[in-house]
Write a protein that holds these residues in place. Structure first.
Motif, PDB file in Angstrom:
ATOM      1  N   VAL A   1       0.905  -1.184   0.161  1.00 37.69           N
ATOM      2  CA  VAL A   1       0.065  -0.049   0.161  1.00 37.69           C
ATOM      3  C   VAL A   1       0.865   1.331  -0.185  1.00 37.69           C
ATOM      4  O   VAL A   1       0.661   2.173  -0.721  1.00 37.69           O
ATOM      5  CB  VAL A   1      -1.054   0.184   1.281  1.00 37.69           C
ATOM      6  N   ILE A   2       1.910   1.261   0.698  1.00 38.96           N
ATOM      7  CA  ILE A   2       2.815   2.338   0.960  1.00 38.96           C
ATOM      8  C   ILE A   2       3.460   2.778  -0.431  1.00 38.96           C
ATOM      9  O   ILE A   2       3.621   3.699  -1.160  1.00 38.96           O
ATOM     10  CB  ILE A   2       3.887   2.136   1.908  1.00 38.96           C
ATOM     11  N   VAL A   3       4.046   1.700  -1.228  1.00 40.50           N
ATOM     12  CA  VAL A   3       4.555   1.711  -2.670  1.00 40.50           C
ATOM     13  C   VAL A   3       3.490   2.178  -3.429  1.00 40.50           C
ATOM     14  O   VAL A   3       3.551   3.219  -4.305  1.00 40.50           O
ATOM     15  CB  VAL A   3       4.869   0.454  -3.029  1.00 40.50           C
ATOM     16  N   ALA A   4       2.188   1.777  -3.606  1.00 42.69           N
ATOM     17  CA  ALA A   4       1.301   2.124  -4.410  1.00 42.69           C
ATOM     18  C   ALA A   4       0.851   3.740  -4.357  1.00 42.69           C
ATOM     19  O   ALA A   4       0.732   4.315  -5.242  1.00 42.69           O
ATOM     20  CB  ALA A   4      -0.051   1.196  -4.326  1.00 42.69           C
ATOM     21  N   VAL A   5       0.576   4.045  -2.967  1.00 45.19           N
ATOM     22  CA  VAL A   5       0.445   5.366  -2.710  1.00 45.19           C
ATOM     23  C   VAL A   5       1.492   6.405  -3.081  1.00 45.19           C
ATOM     24  O   VAL A   5       1.158   7.460  -3.599  1.00 45.19           O
ATOM     25  CB  VAL A   5      -0.055   5.498  -1.188  1.00 45.19           C
ATOM     26  N   SER A   6       2.606   5.873  -2.803  1.00 47.16           N
ATOM     27  CA  SER A   6       3.895   6.673  -3.188  1.00 47.16           C
ATOM     28  C   SER A   6       3.978   6.977  -4.650  1.00 47.16           C
ATOM     29  O   SER A   6       4.424   8.025  -5.089  1.00 47.16           O
ATOM     30  CB  SER A   6       5.137   6.019  -2.694  1.00 47.16           C
ATOM     31  N   LEU A   7       3.482   5.979  -5.676  1.00 44.24           N
ATOM     32  CA  LEU A   7       3.479   6.196  -7.123  1.00 44.24           C
ATOM     33  C   LEU A   7       2.519   6.716  -7.710  1.00 44.24           C
ATOM     34  O   LEU A   7       2.564   7.233  -8.858  1.00 44.24           O
ATOM     35  CB  LEU A   7       3.603   4.647  -7.506  1.00 44.24           C
ATOM     36  N   MET A   8       1.315   6.972  -6.703  1.00 39.56           N
ATOM     37  CA  MET A   8       0.157   7.716  -7.481  1.00 39.56           C
ATOM     38  C   MET A   8       0.299   9.064  -8.132  1.00 39.56           C
ATOM     39  O   MET A   8      -0.111   9.158  -9.152  1.00 39.56           O
ATOM     40  CB  MET A   8      -0.973   7.850  -6.389  1.00 39.56           C
ATOM     41  N   PRO A   9       1.300   9.866  -7.460  1.00 35.33           N
ATOM     42  CA  PRO A   9       1.428  11.231  -8.222  1.00 35.33           C
ATOM     43  C   PRO A   9       2.067  11.051  -9.393  1.00 35.33           C
ATOM     44  O   PRO A   9       2.284  12.069 -10.263  1.00 35.33           O
ATOM     45  CB  PRO A   9       1.899  12.108  -7.219  1.00 35.33           C
ATOM     46  N   HIS A  10       2.945  10.000  -9.662  1.00 37.84           N
ATOM     47  CA  HIS A  10       3.673   9.922 -10.869  1.00 37.84           C
ATOM     48  C   HIS A  10       2.950   9.032 -11.795  1.00 37.84           C
ATOM     49  O   HIS A  10       3.521   8.843 -13.075  1.00 37.84           O
ATOM     50  CB  HIS A  10       5.099   9.117 -10.454  1.00 37.84           C
ATOM     51  N   LEU A  11       1.877   8.441 -11.681  1.00 32.78           N
ATOM     52  CA  LEU A  11       1.150   7.644 -12.935  1.00 32.78           C
ATOM     53  C   LEU A  11       0.213   8.565 -13.846  1.00 32.78           C
ATOM     54  O   LEU A  11       0.196   8.238 -14.696  1.00 32.78           O
ATOM     55  CB  LEU A  11       0.077   6.561 -12.074  1.00 32.78           C
ATOM     56  N   GLY A  12       0.051   9.870 -13.319  1.00 34.89           N
ATOM     57  CA  GLY A  12      -0.631  10.610 -14.366  1.00 34.89           C
ATOM     58  C   GLY A  12      -2.135  10.488 -13.997  1.00 34.89           C
ATOM     59  O   GLY A  12      -2.541   9.583 -13.373  1.00 34.89           O
ATOM     60  N   LYS A  13      -2.833  11.746 -14.359  1.00 35.31           N
ATOM     61  CA  LYS A  13      -4.204  11.936 -14.043  1.00 35.31           C
ATOM     62  C   LYS A  13      -4.932  10.733 -14.831  1.00 35.31           C
ATOM     63  O   LYS A  13      -4.813  10.748 -15.935  1.00 35.31           O
ATOM     64  CB  LYS A  13      -4.470  13.161 -14.437  1.00 35.31           C
ATOM     65  N   GLY A  14      -5.804  10.465 -14.047  1.00 36.84           N
ATOM     66  CA  GLY A  14      -6.559   9.432 -14.866  1.00 36.84           C
ATOM     67  C   GLY A  14      -6.212   7.999 -15.097  1.00 36.84           C
ATOM     68  O   GLY A  14      -6.921   7.121 -15.434  1.00 36.84           O
ATOM     69  N   LYS A  15      -4.929   7.842 -14.705  1.00 39.21           N
ATOM     70  CA  LYS A  15      -4.383   6.542 -14.945  1.00 39.21           C
ATOM     71  C   LYS A  15      -4.228   5.658 -13.573  1.00 39.21           C
ATOM     72  O   LYS A  15      -3.639   6.149 -12.663  1.00 39.21           O
ATOM     73  CB  LYS A  15      -3.110   6.637 -15.583  1.00 39.21           C
ATOM     74  N   SER A  16      -4.888   4.707 -13.375  1.00 41.15           N
ATOM     75  CA  SER A  16      -4.674   3.978 -12.183  1.00 41.15           C
ATOM     76  C   SER A  16      -4.663   2.389 -12.253  1.00 41.15           C
ATOM     77  O   SER A  16      -4.891   2.098 -13.613  1.00 41.15           O
ATOM     78  CB  SER A  16      -6.044   4.136 -11.248  1.00 41.15           C
ATOM     79  N   ARG A  17      -4.075   1.615 -11.702  1.00 43.46           N
ATOM     80  CA  ARG A  17      -3.630   0.551 -11.826  1.00 43.46           C
ATOM     81  C   ARG A  17      -3.944  -0.310 -10.634  1.00 43.46           C
ATOM     82  O   ARG A  17      -3.918   0.253  -9.365  1.00 43.46           O
ATOM     83  CB  ARG A  17      -2.151   0.415 -12.135  1.00 43.46           C
ATOM     84  N   ALA A  18      -4.225  -1.703 -10.739  1.00 45.63           N
ATOM     85  CA  ALA A  18      -4.756  -2.260  -9.523  1.00 45.63           C
ATOM     86  C   ALA A  18      -3.545  -2.391  -8.723  1.00 45.63           C
ATOM     87  O   ALA A  18      -2.328  -2.701  -9.234  1.00 45.63           O
ATOM     88  CB  ALA A  18      -5.114  -3.613 -10.062  1.00 45.63           C
ATOM     89  N   ILE A  19      -3.520  -2.482  -7.489  1.00 46.31           N
ATOM     90  CA  ILE A  19      -2.450  -2.525  -6.624  1.00 46.31           C
ATOM     91  C   ILE A  19      -1.623  -3.767  -6.817  1.00 46.31           C
ATOM     92  O   ILE A  19      -0.420  -4.036  -6.585  1.00 46.31           O
ATOM     93  CB  ILE A  19      -2.948  -2.232  -5.075  1.00 46.31           C
ATOM     94  N   THR A  20      -2.260  -4.790  -6.778  1.00 41.49           N
ATOM     95  CA  THR A  20      -1.836  -6.117  -7.402  1.00 41.49           C
ATOM     96  C   THR A  20      -0.869  -6.119  -8.637  1.00 41.49           C
ATOM     97  O   THR A  20       0.049  -7.058  -8.625  1.00 41.49           O
ATOM     98  CB  THR A  20      -2.705  -7.289  -7.387  1.00 41.49           C
ATOM     99  N   LYS A  21      -1.111  -5.293  -9.446  1.00 43.72           N
ATOM    100  CA  LYS A  21      -0.318  -5.210 -10.654  1.00 43.72           C
ATOM    101  C   LYS A  21       0.941  -4.223 -10.413  1.00 43.72           C
ATOM    102  O   LYS A  21       1.924  -4.613 -10.965  1.00 43.72           O
ATOM    103  CB  LYS A  21      -1.033  -4.360 -11.885  1.00 43.72           C
ATOM    104  N   ILE A  22       0.849  -3.310  -9.488  1.00 43.44           N
ATOM    105  CA  ILE A  22       2.043  -2.482  -9.241  1.00 43.44           C
ATOM    106  C   ILE A  22       2.885  -3.180  -8.278  1.00 43.44           C
ATOM    107  O   ILE A  22       4.270  -3.229  -8.485  1.00 43.44           O
ATOM    108  CB  ILE A  22       1.422  -1.246  -8.413  1.00 43.44           C
ATOM    109  N   TYR A  23       2.461  -3.921  -7.330  1.00 45.95           N
ATOM    110  CA  TYR A  23       3.347  -4.507  -6.475  1.00 45.95           C
ATOM    111  C   TYR A  23       2.817  -6.147  -6.277  1.00 45.95           C
ATOM    112  O   TYR A  23       2.176  -6.145  -5.365  1.00 45.95           O
ATOM    113  CB  TYR A  23       3.415  -3.893  -5.138  1.00 45.95           C
ATOM    114  N   PRO A  24       3.254  -6.997  -6.989  1.00 44.11           N
ATOM    115  CA  PRO A  24       2.582  -8.430  -6.953  1.00 44.11           C
ATOM    116  C   PRO A  24       3.308  -9.089  -5.633  1.00 44.11           C
ATOM    117  O   PRO A  24       4.345  -8.770  -5.509  1.00 44.11           O
ATOM    118  CB  PRO A  24       2.706  -9.147  -8.139  1.00 44.11           C
TER     119      PRO A  24
END
Length: 80
Positions: free
Chosen positions: A21-44
């Protein structure tokens, strides 16, 4: 002994879930607007297949939503 081992395994997995969760939240501002990824895809994690691809405990989903709303507020302030 099985109960204690099960408790240790649960604590171990919960620790890694928090890290994810910490990794996913830390990456959010860098993913770009409107782009979200499943947490399991970001950090399986190895046990994701056991639970299903889109598994995320309720508290993790809540943390992600809170982070998203925080970044939206920051975006709105920077636009002004």
């Amino acid at each position: 002994m099985n109960g204690y081992r099960s408790k240790q395994e649960t604590e171990f997995k919960e620790s890694w879930e928090r890290t994810r969760v910490i990794v996913a939240v830390s990456l959010m501002p860098h993913l770009g607007k409107g782009k979200s990824r499943a947490i399991t895809k970001i950090y399986p994690l190895p046990w994701d297949d056991e639970k299903g691809a889109e598994y995320a405990p309720i508290e993790h989903k809540k943390a992600v939503k809170e982070a998203e709303s925080l970044w939206q507020k920051i975006d709105q302030k920077t636009k002004q």
